[in-house]
Design a protein around this motif. Structure first.
Motif, PDB file in Angstrom:
ATOM      1  N   SER A 128      23.274  -7.348  25.644  1.00  0.00           N
ATOM      2  CA  SER A 128      23.274  -6.487  24.622  1.00  0.00           C
ATOM      3  C   SER A 128      22.745  -7.052  23.333  1.00  0.00           C
ATOM      4  O   SER A 128      22.586  -6.191  22.528  1.00  0.00           O
ATOM      5  CB  SER A 128      24.598  -5.892  24.471  1.00  0.00           C
ATOM      6  N   GLY A 129      22.455  -8.328  23.330  1.00  0.00           N
ATOM      7  CA  GLY A 129      22.173  -9.066  22.118  1.00  0.00           C
ATOM      8  C   GLY A 129      22.967  -9.752  21.191  1.00  0.00           C
ATOM      9  O   GLY A 129      22.551 -10.285  20.283  1.00  0.00           O
ATOM     10  N   ILE A 130      24.236  -9.761  21.764  1.00  0.00           N
ATOM     11  CA  ILE A 130      25.305 -10.523  20.934  1.00  0.00           C
ATOM     12  C   ILE A 130      24.954 -11.841  21.238  1.00  0.00           C
ATOM     13  O   ILE A 130      25.129 -12.369  22.185  1.00  0.00           O
ATOM     14  CB  ILE A 130      26.729  -9.900  21.179  1.00  0.00           C
ATOM     15  N   PRO A 131      25.228 -12.906  20.212  1.00  0.00           N
ATOM     16  CA  PRO A 131      24.955 -14.230  20.545  1.00  0.00           C
ATOM     17  C   PRO A 131      25.697 -14.747  21.185  1.00  0.00           C
ATOM     18  O   PRO A 131      27.079 -14.413  21.290  1.00  0.00           O
ATOM     19  CB  PRO A 131      24.874 -15.000  18.893  1.00  0.00           C
ATOM     20  N   THR A 132      25.624 -15.761  22.018  1.00  0.00           N
ATOM     21  CA  THR A 132      26.344 -16.481  23.030  1.00  0.00           C
ATOM     22  C   THR A 132      27.602 -17.264  22.402  1.00  0.00           C
ATOM     23  O   THR A 132      28.606 -17.114  22.693  1.00  0.00           O
ATOM     24  CB  THR A 132      25.637 -17.346  24.024  1.00  0.00           C
ATOM     25  N   ALA A 133      27.072 -17.901  21.196  1.00  0.00           N
ATOM     26  CA  ALA A 133      28.028 -18.689  20.464  1.00  0.00           C
ATOM     27  C   ALA A 133      29.223 -17.739  20.030  1.00  0.00           C
ATOM     28  O   ALA A 133      30.240 -18.453  19.729  1.00  0.00           O
ATOM     29  CB  ALA A 133      27.554 -19.510  19.227  1.00  0.00           C
ATOM     30  N   PHE A 134      28.696 -16.816  19.544  1.00  0.00           N
ATOM     31  CA  PHE A 134      29.891 -15.769  18.809  1.00  0.00           C
ATOM     32  C   PHE A 134      30.880 -15.319  19.786  1.00  0.00           C
ATOM     33  O   PHE A 134      31.771 -15.163  19.574  1.00  0.00           O
ATOM     34  CB  PHE A 134      29.229 -14.645  18.098  1.00  0.00           C
ATOM     35  N   ILE A 135      30.230 -14.913  20.951  1.00  0.00           N
ATOM     36  CA  ILE A 135      30.888 -14.435  22.114  1.00  0.00           C
ATOM     37  C   ILE A 135      31.950 -15.615  22.395  1.00  0.00           C
ATOM     38  O   ILE A 135      33.002 -15.234  22.682  1.00  0.00           O
ATOM     39  CB  ILE A 135      30.237 -13.965  23.310  1.00  0.00           C
ATOM     40  N   LEU A 184      35.805 -25.890  16.357  1.00  0.00           N
ATOM     41  CA  LEU A 184      34.364 -26.526  16.538  1.00  0.00           C
ATOM     42  C   LEU A 184      33.349 -25.600  16.118  1.00  0.00           C
ATOM     43  O   LEU A 184      32.207 -25.780  15.747  1.00  0.00           O
ATOM     44  CB  LEU A 184      34.493 -27.458  17.296  1.00  0.00           C
ATOM     45  N   MET A 185      33.637 -24.265  16.775  1.00  0.00           N
ATOM     46  CA  MET A 185      32.476 -23.376  16.753  1.00  0.00           C
ATOM     47  C   MET A 185      32.814 -22.421  15.611  1.00  0.00           C
ATOM     48  O   MET A 185      32.150 -21.188  15.585  1.00  0.00           O
ATOM     49  CB  MET A 185      32.462 -22.740  18.205  1.00  0.00           C
ATOM     50  N   SER A 186      33.572 -22.475  14.554  1.00  0.00           N
ATOM     51  CA  SER A 186      33.890 -21.582  13.511  1.00  0.00           C
ATOM     52  C   SER A 186      32.432 -21.236  12.883  1.00  0.00           C
ATOM     53  O   SER A 186      32.341 -20.026  12.557  1.00  0.00           O
ATOM     54  CB  SER A 186      34.917 -22.021  12.727  1.00  0.00           C
ATOM     55  N   PRO A 187      31.556 -22.034  12.938  1.00  0.00           N
ATOM     56  CA  PRO A 187      30.273 -21.673  12.141  1.00  0.00           C
ATOM     57  C   PRO A 187      29.566 -20.617  12.762  1.00  0.00           C
ATOM     58  O   PRO A 187      28.688 -19.811  12.410  1.00  0.00           O
ATOM     59  CB  PRO A 187      29.527 -22.780  12.221  1.00  0.00           C
ATOM     60  N   ALA A 188      30.011 -20.199  14.243  1.00  0.00           N
ATOM     61  CA  ALA A 188      29.233 -18.987  15.153  1.00  0.00           C
ATOM     62  C   ALA A 188      29.561 -17.737  14.337  1.00  0.00           C
ATOM     63  O   ALA A 188      28.894 -16.712  14.556  1.00  0.00           O
ATOM     64  CB  ALA A 188      29.816 -19.188  16.465  1.00  0.00           C
ATOM     65  N   VAL A 189      30.465 -17.916  13.668  1.00  0.00           N
ATOM     66  CA  VAL A 189      30.933 -16.559  12.953  1.00  0.00           C
ATOM     67  C   VAL A 189      29.869 -15.732  12.134  1.00  0.00           C
ATOM     68  O   VAL A 189      29.527 -14.706  11.756  1.00  0.00           O
ATOM     69  CB  VAL A 189      32.074 -16.655  11.968  1.00  0.00           C
ATOM     70  N   MET A 190      29.152 -16.921  11.801  1.00  0.00           N
ATOM     71  CA  MET A 190      27.751 -16.610  10.655  1.00  0.00           C
ATOM     72  C   MET A 190      26.654 -15.907  11.472  1.00  0.00           C
ATOM     73  O   MET A 190      25.873 -15.179  10.929  1.00  0.00           O
ATOM     74  CB  MET A 190      27.348 -17.782  10.172  1.00  0.00           C
ATOM     75  N   GLN A 191      26.835 -16.152  13.013  1.00  0.00           N
ATOM     76  CA  GLN A 191      25.813 -15.584  13.651  1.00  0.00           C
ATOM     77  C   GLN A 191      26.202 -14.057  14.365  1.00  0.00           C
ATOM     78  O   GLN A 191      25.576 -13.465  15.121  1.00  0.00           O
ATOM     79  CB  GLN A 191      25.484 -16.292  15.102  1.00  0.00           C
TER      80      GLN A 191
END
Length: 301
Positions: free
Chosen positions: A40-47, A199-206
């Motif tokens: 659906s286009g949602i970034p893998t890192a954010f998921i 560690l992946m909290s920056p993924a929120v920016m995506q």
């Protein structure tokens, strides 16, 4: 010499088998949801970040963090975070692979993990594999090559990510074996989710705003699928030994094939199915040898 397994230890009770089967269902729901979201286009890192953040929050609530100090009591923080990073790698790479691979294909690659674990257990844990187990490992690798078909046909770009997910999961299991002696079960469950969430909290920016209520529901339930699945596995191993339950995780392929067909109109081709038979057969052989070794009180093959 360890005592041979009794007949009651060799046979898993129906409740334990049900827990494993239900956990496979939940993990299949997790992968299916992730596949739908990435397509659906949602970034893998954010998921991936959502999955672990929700898991960590649920662990805090379920284990009553306000009155359970065992949840935060750790002896080796670096290893806790390394183990969490391995679990994250397993999840992230798997979600990324699902963009181009079928559910049945990714779970088949995952089934090669027991052989990788057996190979790495020697240098990492001192549990050296004998020639029979190494033969099973080589046969399983042949199954992976049949699925990959290098040099034949179109190369699936998701395959390297699926293999990376399997390798990450193998390291996660090895670290769990090593740390289970010194760390509490509560801390292992909590930090395995907290470490990747941090560690992946920056993924929120995506983050991408979901377009439909259904996408929102799937994002919010990812942690439930993962966390509850791991909890059911814990319940299963409270009722039966590892050796008794070892063959049953392979049943997850039933759910993955069914979901792939029902939700994505996909079914593995003959090469994938043939490779799956080889990999699962090799895994079951390793399980069989493990049982024989335990029953004979041996340390290796």
């Amino acid at each position: 010499m360890s005592p041979p397994l009794s007949s009651s230890q060799e046979v898993a009770p129906a409740a334990a088998i049900f827990y494993i089967f239900a956990a496979g269902f939940l993990f299949s729901c997790l992968d299916s949801s992730a596949k739908y979201l990435v397509l659906s286009g949602i970034p893998t890192a954010f998921i991936s970040w959502m999955r672990f953040m929700e898991h960590a929050i649920l662990a805090l609530i379920f284990f009553r963090a306000w009155s359970n100090p065992r949840l935060f009591k750790v002896r080796n923080i670096p290893l806790q975070f390394l183990r969490g990073l391995c679990l994250f790698g397993s999840t992230y790479f798997n979600f990324y692979a699902l963009q181009t691979m079928q559910l049945g294909e990714t779970i088949t690659i995952t089934f090669a993990a027991p052989m990788v674990i057996a190979a790495l257990a020697g240098p990492l844990l001192g549990e050296w594999a004998g020639w029979r187990r190494w033969a099973a490992i080589i046969v399983a690798f042949t199954g992976v090559l049949i699925i990959a078909r290098p040099g034949f046909g179109a190369f699936n770009p998701g395959l390297p990510y699926s293999i990376a997910a399997m390798l990450s999961y193998s390291l996660y299991v090895l670290l769990t074996r090593r740390m289970a002696v010194t760390e509490s079960p509560e801390s292992l469950i909590f930090f395995s989710a907290l470490a990747p969430a941090i560690l992946m909290s920056p993924a929120v920016m995506q983050a991408v705003i979901p377009e439909t209520p259904f996408q929102i529901v799937l994002l919010l339930i990812l942690g439930v699928f993962g966390g509850l699945g791991h909890y059911l596995i814990i319940l299963a191993y409270r009722k039966a030994t590892t050796a008794a339950l070892a063959p049953y995780p392979f049943l997850q392929i039933i759910w993955m094939l069914a979901f792939g067909y029902l939700f994505f109109n996909q079914f593995p081709d003959a090469y994938t199915l043939f490779g799956a038979v080889i990999i699962i057969g090799s895994g079951l052989y390793v399980v069989h040898r493990e049982r024989q070794s335990r029953a004979a009180g041996l340390k290796g093959l």
